[in-house]
Design a protein around this motif. Structure first.
Motif, PDB file in Angstrom:
ATOM      1  N   GLN A  12       0.861  -1.082  -0.085  1.00  0.00           N
ATOM      2  CA  GLN A  12       0.055  -0.018  -0.096  1.00  0.00           C
ATOM      3  C   GLN A  12       1.166   1.437   0.144  1.00  0.00           C
ATOM      4  O   GLN A  12       2.246   1.221   0.323  1.00  0.00           O
ATOM      5  N   VAL A  13       0.142   2.405  -0.339  1.00  0.00           N
ATOM      6  CA  VAL A  13       1.055   3.787  -0.590  1.00  0.00           C
ATOM      7  C   VAL A  13       0.351   4.651   0.541  1.00  0.00           C
ATOM      8  O   VAL A  13      -1.030   5.021   0.318  1.00  0.00           O
ATOM      9  N   PRO A  14       0.893   5.404   1.543  1.00  0.00           N
ATOM     10  CA  PRO A  14       2.355   5.151   1.852  1.00  0.00           C
ATOM     11  C   PRO A  14       2.340   3.508   2.569  1.00  0.00           C
ATOM     12  O   PRO A  14       1.394   3.143   2.959  1.00  0.00           O
ATOM     13  N   PRO A  15       3.599   3.040   2.281  1.00  0.00           N
ATOM     14  CA  PRO A  15       3.895   1.694   3.203  1.00  0.00           C
ATOM     15  C   PRO A  15       3.905   1.948   4.552  1.00  0.00           C
ATOM     16  O   PRO A  15       4.565   3.020   4.967  1.00  0.00           O
ATOM     17  N   PRO A  16       3.389   1.011   5.215  1.00  0.00           N
ATOM     18  CA  PRO A  16       3.405   1.162   6.746  1.00  0.00           C
ATOM     19  C   PRO A  16       5.055   1.335   7.342  1.00  0.00           C
ATOM     20  O   PRO A  16       5.256   1.907   8.106  1.00  0.00           O
ATOM     21  N   GLY A  17       5.796   0.356   6.640  1.00  0.00           N
ATOM     22  CA  GLY A  17       7.067   0.316   7.036  1.00  0.00           C
ATOM     23  C   GLY A  17       8.150   0.445   5.959  1.00  0.00           C
ATOM     24  O   GLY A  17       7.962   1.411   5.013  1.00  0.00           O
ATOM     25  N   TYR A  18       8.870  -0.855   5.761  1.00  0.00           N
ATOM     26  CA  TYR A  18       9.601  -0.934   4.721  1.00  0.00           C
ATOM     27  C   TYR A  18       8.845  -0.747   3.218  1.00  0.00           C
ATOM     28  O   TYR A  18       7.799  -1.317   3.313  1.00  0.00           O
ATOM     29  N   GLY A  19       9.639  -0.034   2.528  1.00  0.00           N
ATOM     30  CA  GLY A  19       8.917   0.092   0.790  1.00  0.00           C
ATOM     31  C   GLY A  19       9.526   1.111   0.275  1.00  0.00           C
ATOM     32  O   GLY A  19       9.550   2.170   0.506  1.00  0.00           O
ATOM     33  N   GLY A  20      10.288   0.706  -0.965  1.00  0.00           N
ATOM     34  CA  GLY A  20      11.215   1.364  -1.736  1.00  0.00           C
ATOM     35  C   GLY A  20      10.159   2.421  -2.574  1.00  0.00           C
ATOM     36  O   GLY A  20      10.176   3.685  -2.343  1.00  0.00           O
ATOM     37  N   ILE A  21       9.715   1.790  -3.550  1.00  0.00           N
ATOM     38  CA  ILE A  21       9.005   2.592  -4.633  1.00  0.00           C
ATOM     39  C   ILE A  21       7.633   3.078  -4.142  1.00  0.00           C
ATOM     40  O   ILE A  21       7.384   4.294  -4.509  1.00  0.00           O
ATOM     41  N   GLU A  22       7.127   2.421  -3.129  1.00  0.00           N
ATOM     42  CA  GLU A  22       5.969   3.205  -2.648  1.00  0.00           C
ATOM     43  C   GLU A  22       6.072   4.358  -1.983  1.00  0.00           C
ATOM     44  O   GLU A  22       5.318   5.282  -1.617  1.00  0.00           O
ATOM     45  N   ASN A  23       7.521   4.233  -1.107  1.00  0.00           N
ATOM     46  CA  ASN A  23       7.776   5.535  -0.398  1.00  0.00           C
ATOM     47  C   ASN A  23       7.962   6.771  -1.358  1.00  0.00           C
ATOM     48  O   ASN A  23       7.621   7.788  -1.143  1.00  0.00           O
ATOM     49  N   VAL A  24       8.648   6.355  -2.741  1.00  0.00           N
ATOM     50  CA  VAL A  24       8.883   7.472  -3.553  1.00  0.00           C
ATOM     51  C   VAL A  24       7.513   7.982  -3.931  1.00  0.00           C
ATOM     52  O   VAL A  24       7.397   9.231  -4.120  1.00  0.00           O
ATOM     53  N   VAL A  25       6.653   7.148  -4.137  1.00  0.00           N
ATOM     54  CA  VAL A  25       5.274   7.628  -4.939  1.00  0.00           C
ATOM     55  C   VAL A  25       4.743   8.552  -3.824  1.00  0.00           C
ATOM     56  O   VAL A  25       4.054   9.664  -4.066  1.00  0.00           O
ATOM     57  N   ALA A  26       4.741   7.925  -2.426  1.00  0.00           N
ATOM     58  CA  ALA A  26       3.898   8.526  -1.306  1.00  0.00           C
ATOM     59  C   ALA A  26       4.787  10.087  -1.175  1.00  0.00           C
ATOM     60  O   ALA A  26       4.055  10.924  -0.833  1.00  0.00           O
TER      61      ALA A  26
END
Ligand code: UDP
Length: 374
Positions: A12-26
């Motif tokens: 999911q976006v934003p990611p609750p914890g670890y998350g590369g691409i999803e972090n960028v999008v958020a």
């Protein structure tokens, strides 16, 4: 401008914890919307990022299924991409697709003859070299660092509009309290991120170190133990799991060097913000380095090996330290208090803020749309 931002079906976006691409999008979407871009986000149903429209095929992120056999993983990616393609086929109000997902998707989307596609490269490109050699030239791409693009296959470099560094918000990251004694490595536990090097150095120097991050999606010691004790578990032989169990574990003494598993939310921010320094003993050419930029934003000096994007992000001696060898890394680690945390934060605000990133993407979107009209 209406932009369909494709973040994929994994988290999911934003990611609750670890998350590369999803972090960028958020990080990118809010300043884009502030600048008048209408965003249609292709993600999973549980995404909470404020957008104009959310489209999805899955309700929840499928990250844990990335460990399944290849054809099942591809099945998930294809179902998501098919949903995006269906959406594009049924509507004519999308000016541009900003794709973050994977290498095949944009080629399919372009082949459908829909809106122009800008594909952001998030990976170490040599891994997909064969595919990118045949990349359709009609697709525009951008990298997340100059170093990533320099090492890209020729065909891809030709299609590239340049590099846009990753960014991170500064809001809510004001320093609160003195910096702690602990060093931290924040990232997936895997050979590429080199946790064992940090652990070895800190053991030797008697410096406290916390390793934070999931091991192949496993977020805690209890989860890891279930896999370790069950040779039939699909993750038992996974390279990252073996790396943790066979290499990193040897340094974990529960006291000086600890692995705390995956951290998220306030716990992650607190752990990172109170670190004496953030270590990046990377064993690969890190393409983008969100965690490096986050360290700067928190005023935590990054200290790493001179590889990949690190020399573009860290100004040696001013905002952190870069080393060529493990021995040198150990030396700089002991001098990290010479770096002014405020200088790190100023650098993050100047070069790696969400608005800087959004301005650059907007320029790129306009170039791509103008080119497609020609
Ligand atoms: N991260 C997190 N919890 C963890 C480990 C990492 O939230 O336990 C975050 C970290 O803060 C960063 C992202 O995951 O935002 C990792 O991104 P990076 O680009 O550094 O690494 P990669 O995409 O290669 O995994």
């Amino acid at each position: 401008m209406n932009v369909l931002v494709n973040a994929g079906p994994w988290l999911q976006v934003p990611p609750p914890g670890y998350g590369g691409i999803e972090n960028v999008v958020a990080t990118l979407v809010p300043p884009l919307r502030e600048r008048g871009v209408r965003v249609i986000l292709a993600s999973v149903g549980s995404s909470t990022l404020e957008v104009d429209e959310l489209i999805s095929v899955y309700d929840e992120g499928r990250f844990s299924e990335l460990q399944k056999p290849y054809n099942q993983v591809m099945g998930i990616a294809h179902a998501h991409q098919a949903m995006v393609a269906r959406e594009l086929a049924r509507r004519d109000d999308v000016d541009l697709v900003h794709d973050h997902l994977e290498v095949v998707g944009p080629a399919v989307l372009a082949a459908l003859g829909g809106p122009p596609v800008l594909h952001t490269l998030h990976w170490d490109l040599r891994k997909h070299a064969a595919f990118y050699e045949a990349f359709p030239s009609s697709i525009a791409v951008n990298g997340v660092s100059e170093s990533q693009l320099r090492r890209a296959p020729d065909a891809l470099r030709g299609a590239s509009l340049g590099a846009i560094h990753l960014a991170t918000p500064m809001a809510g990251r004001e320093p609160h309290g003195p910096r702690g004694e602990r060093f931290v490595v924040m990232g997936r536990v895997c050979g590429l991120k080199g946790q064992h090097v940090a652990a070895r150095i800190c053991q030797k120097l008697g410096l406290p170190l916390v390793l934070a991050g999931p091991v192949s999606g496993l977020g805690s010691q209890a989860e890891l133990e279930i896999v370790a004790q069950n040779p039939d578990h699909p993750l038992h032989g996974h390279p990252d799991v073996r790396y943790h169990l066979d290499v990193v574990s040897a340094y974990l003494d529960g006291d000086l060097v600890r692995w705390v598993g995956a951290v998220e939310g306030a716990e992650r921010d607190e752990l990172y913000a109170s670190a004496r320094a953030a270590l990046f003993p990377i064993q690969w050419d890190e393409p983008g380095g969100t965690a490096v930029v986050e360290a700067l934003a928190l005023g935590v000096p990054p200290v790493g090996l001179r590889r990949g994007c690190l020399p573009e992000i860290i100004d040696h001696g001013r905002t952190g330290f870069l080393a060529d060898t493990e021995e040198e890394l150990a030396e700089w680690l002991q001098r990290v208090d010479e770096i002014d945390p405020e200088e790190c934060r100023r650098e993050a605000a100047r070069r790696f803020s969400p608005s800087v990133m959004a301005e650059r993407y907007l320029e790129m979107y306009e170039t791509v749309v103008a080119r497609s009209r020609r």
